[in-house]
Design a protein around this motif. Structure first.
Motif, PDB file in Angstrom:
ATOM      1  N   MET A  63       1.054  -1.200   0.081  1.00 17.33           N
ATOM      2  CA  MET A  63      -0.061   0.082  -0.066  1.00 17.33           C
ATOM      3  C   MET A  63       0.874   1.064   0.025  1.00 17.33           C
ATOM      4  O   MET A  63       1.935   1.099   0.300  1.00 17.33           O
ATOM      5  N   GLY A  64       0.593   2.371  -0.239  1.00 22.35           N
ATOM      6  CA  GLY A  64       1.290   3.646  -0.199  1.00 22.35           C
ATOM      7  C   GLY A  64       2.569   3.926  -0.871  1.00 22.35           C
ATOM      8  O   GLY A  64       3.000   4.925  -0.855  1.00 22.35           O
ATOM      9  N   GLY A  65       3.238   2.817  -1.255  1.00 22.47           N
ATOM     10  CA  GLY A  65       4.587   3.229  -2.051  1.00 22.47           C
ATOM     11  C   GLY A  65       5.535   3.102  -1.161  1.00 22.47           C
ATOM     12  O   GLY A  65       5.259   3.474   0.040  1.00 22.47           O
ATOM     13  N   GLY A  66       6.749   3.354  -1.582  1.00 24.63           N
ATOM     14  CA  GLY A  66       8.012   3.195  -0.819  1.00 24.63           C
ATOM     15  C   GLY A  66       8.745   4.689  -0.924  1.00 24.63           C
ATOM     16  O   GLY A  66       9.993   4.579  -1.001  1.00 24.63           O
ATOM     17  N   HIS A  67       8.305   5.694  -1.231  1.00 19.51           N
ATOM     18  CA  HIS A  67       8.891   6.959  -1.765  1.00 19.51           C
ATOM     19  C   HIS A  67       9.013   7.714  -0.256  1.00 19.51           C
ATOM     20  O   HIS A  67       8.178   7.583   0.227  1.00 19.51           O
ATOM     21  N   GLY A  68      10.163   8.249  -0.316  1.00 22.50           N
ATOM     22  CA  GLY A  68      10.378   9.410   0.933  1.00 22.50           C
ATOM     23  C   GLY A  68      10.592   8.535   2.047  1.00 22.50           C
ATOM     24  O   GLY A  68      10.851   7.435   2.142  1.00 22.50           O
ATOM     25  N   GLY A  69      10.682   9.156   3.142  1.00 24.13           N
ATOM     26  CA  GLY A  69      11.127   8.791   4.465  1.00 24.13           C
ATOM     27  C   GLY A  69       9.959   8.607   5.256  1.00 24.13           C
ATOM     28  O   GLY A  69       8.622   9.153   4.943  1.00 24.13           O
ATOM     29  N   SER A  70      10.000   7.706   6.107  1.00 27.28           N
ATOM     30  CA  SER A  70       8.753   7.440   7.248  1.00 27.28           C
ATOM     31  C   SER A  70       9.506   7.136   8.315  1.00 27.28           C
ATOM     32  O   SER A  70      10.549   6.772   8.609  1.00 27.28           O
ATOM     33  N   THR A  71       8.461   6.997   9.304  1.00 29.85           N
ATOM     34  CA  THR A  71       8.967   6.778  10.858  1.00 29.85           C
ATOM     35  C   THR A  71       7.766   5.595  11.297  1.00 29.85           C
ATOM     36  O   THR A  71       6.775   5.967  11.079  1.00 29.85           O
ATOM     37  N   THR A  72       8.485   4.710  11.710  1.00 29.11           N
ATOM     38  CA  THR A  72       7.578   3.659  12.548  1.00 29.11           C
ATOM     39  C   THR A  72       7.410   3.593  13.970  1.00 29.11           C
ATOM     40  O   THR A  72       8.555   3.777  14.599  1.00 29.11           O
ATOM     41  N   TYR A  73       6.393   3.778  14.451  1.00 26.37           N
ATOM     42  CA  TYR A  73       6.312   3.926  15.940  1.00 26.37           C
ATOM     43  C   TYR A  73       5.035   2.717  16.540  1.00 26.37           C
ATOM     44  O   TYR A  73       3.962   3.005  16.004  1.00 26.37           O
ATOM     45  N   GLY A 131       4.172   0.001  15.597  1.00 25.79           N
ATOM     46  CA  GLY A 131       3.602  -0.641  14.189  1.00 25.79           C
ATOM     47  C   GLY A 131       2.954   0.293  13.503  1.00 25.79           C
ATOM     48  O   GLY A 131       2.273  -0.041  12.478  1.00 25.79           O
ATOM     49  N   VAL A 132       3.003   1.662  13.682  1.00 25.98           N
ATOM     50  CA  VAL A 132       2.176   2.800  12.884  1.00 25.98           C
ATOM     51  C   VAL A 132       3.257   3.412  12.297  1.00 25.98           C
ATOM     52  O   VAL A 132       4.149   3.879  12.644  1.00 25.98           O
ATOM     53  N   THR A 133       3.115   3.527  10.748  1.00 23.37           N
ATOM     54  CA  THR A 133       4.225   4.152  10.068  1.00 23.37           C
ATOM     55  C   THR A 133       3.656   5.313   9.552  1.00 23.37           C
ATOM     56  O   THR A 133       2.568   5.515   9.040  1.00 23.37           O
ATOM     57  N   LEU A 134       4.462   6.463   9.746  1.00 22.34           N
ATOM     58  CA  LEU A 134       3.776   7.844   9.569  1.00 22.34           C
ATOM     59  C   LEU A 134       4.798   8.222   8.411  1.00 22.34           C
ATOM     60  O   LEU A 134       6.088   8.327   8.682  1.00 22.34           O
ATOM     61  N   HIS A 135       4.288   8.781   7.388  1.00 20.33           N
ATOM     62  CA  HIS A 135       5.072   9.251   6.164  1.00 20.33           C
ATOM     63  C   HIS A 135       5.366  10.902   6.536  1.00 20.33           C
ATOM     64  O   HIS A 135       4.435  11.623   6.793  1.00 20.33           O
ATOM     65  N   HIS A 136       6.549  11.124   6.121  1.00 17.23           N
ATOM     66  CA  HIS A 136       6.906  12.496   6.333  1.00 17.23           C
ATOM     67  C   HIS A 136       6.243  13.668   5.292  1.00 17.23           C
ATOM     68  O   HIS A 136       6.133  12.898   3.953  1.00 17.23           O
ATOM     69  N   PRO A 137       5.747  14.610   5.292  1.00 18.73           N
ATOM     70  CA  PRO A 137       4.890  15.321   4.500  1.00 18.73           C
ATOM     71  C   PRO A 137       5.805  15.983   3.553  1.00 18.73           C
ATOM     72  O   PRO A 137       7.208  16.253   3.752  1.00 18.73           O
ATOM     73  N   LYS A 138       5.418  16.208   2.166  1.00 18.72           N
ATOM     74  CA  LYS A 138       6.304  16.929   1.387  1.00 18.72           C
ATOM     75  C   LYS A 138       6.336  18.412   1.713  1.00 18.72           C
ATOM     76  O   LYS A 138       5.628  18.871   2.697  1.00 18.72           O
ATOM     77  N   ARG A 139       7.306  18.987   1.295  1.00 19.59           N
ATOM     78  CA  ARG A 139       7.685  20.444   1.816  1.00 19.59           C
ATOM     79  C   ARG A 139       6.456  21.471   1.468  1.00 19.59           C
ATOM     80  O   ARG A 139       6.268  21.990   2.381  1.00 19.59           O
ATOM     81  N   TRP A 140       5.943  21.342   0.435  1.00 21.42           N
ATOM     82  CA  TRP A 140       4.920  22.323   0.192  1.00 21.42           C
ATOM     83  C   TRP A 140       3.593  21.857   0.858  1.00 21.42           C
ATOM     84  O   TRP A 140       3.043  22.923   1.454  1.00 21.42           O
ATOM     85  N   HIS A 141       3.427  20.782   1.444  1.00 21.94           N
ATOM     86  CA  HIS A 141       2.041  20.355   2.257  1.00 21.94           C
ATOM     87  C   HIS A 141       2.584  21.181   3.562  1.00 21.94           C
ATOM     88  O   HIS A 141       1.634  21.772   4.369  1.00 21.94           O
ATOM     89  N   ALA A 142       3.836  20.912   4.230  1.00 20.36           N
ATOM     90  CA  ALA A 142       4.276  21.727   5.591  1.00 20.36           C
ATOM     91  C   ALA A 142       4.094  23.132   5.304  1.00 20.36           C
ATOM     92  O   ALA A 142       3.607  23.799   6.339  1.00 20.36           O
ATOM     93  N   VAL A 143       4.659  23.717   4.458  1.00 16.96           N
ATOM     94  CA  VAL A 143       4.680  25.023   4.034  1.00 16.96           C
ATOM     95  C   VAL A 143       3.195  25.857   3.882  1.00 16.96           C
ATOM     96  O   VAL A 143       2.912  26.676   4.416  1.00 16.96           O
ATOM     97  N   THR A 144       2.453  25.153   3.045  1.00 16.15           N
ATOM     98  CA  THR A 144       1.158  25.494   2.959  1.00 16.15           C
ATOM     99  C   THR A 144       0.439  25.101   4.283  1.00 16.15           C
ATOM    100  O   THR A 144      -0.479  26.336   4.657  1.00 16.15           O
ATOM    101  N   GLY A 145       0.513  24.431   4.832  1.00 15.51           N
ATOM    102  CA  GLY A 145      -0.262  24.286   6.229  1.00 15.51           C
ATOM    103  C   GLY A 145       0.239  25.160   7.265  1.00 15.51           C
ATOM    104  O   GLY A 145      -0.759  25.768   8.190  1.00 15.51           O
TER     105      GLY A 145
END
Length: 66
Positions: free
Chosen positions: A1-11, A13-27
């Motif tokens: 599911m979700g592809g293997g692009h970019g970084g992610s953190t697993t804590y 058993g829950v994997t959180l993918h890092h947002p793209k820069r434009w998502h963070a800046v827009t937010g």
């Protein structure tokens, strides 16, 4: 599911993918706009919301001269 692009953190058993820069800046930009709006409306309507004055106060001379 979700592809293997970019970084992610697993804590736990829950994997959180890092947002793209434009998502963070827009937010952050939209968050700033929201807080500017909240503070602007608090300045305009705060006394009425907190019960420090009535909305119809300050319109005493509105009917004079009509």
């Amino acid at each position: 599911m979700g592809g293997g692009h970019g970084g992610s953190t697993t804590y736990k058993g829950v994997t959180l993918h890092h947002p793209k820069r434009w998502h963070a800046v827009t937010g952050k930009g939209l968050c700033a706009v929201m807080w500017f709006w909240v503070l602007y409306r608090a300045k305009q309507d705060g006394p009425v919301v907190f019960g420090w004055r009535h909305p119809w106060d300050g319109h005493d001379d509105h009917s004079h001269g009509h």
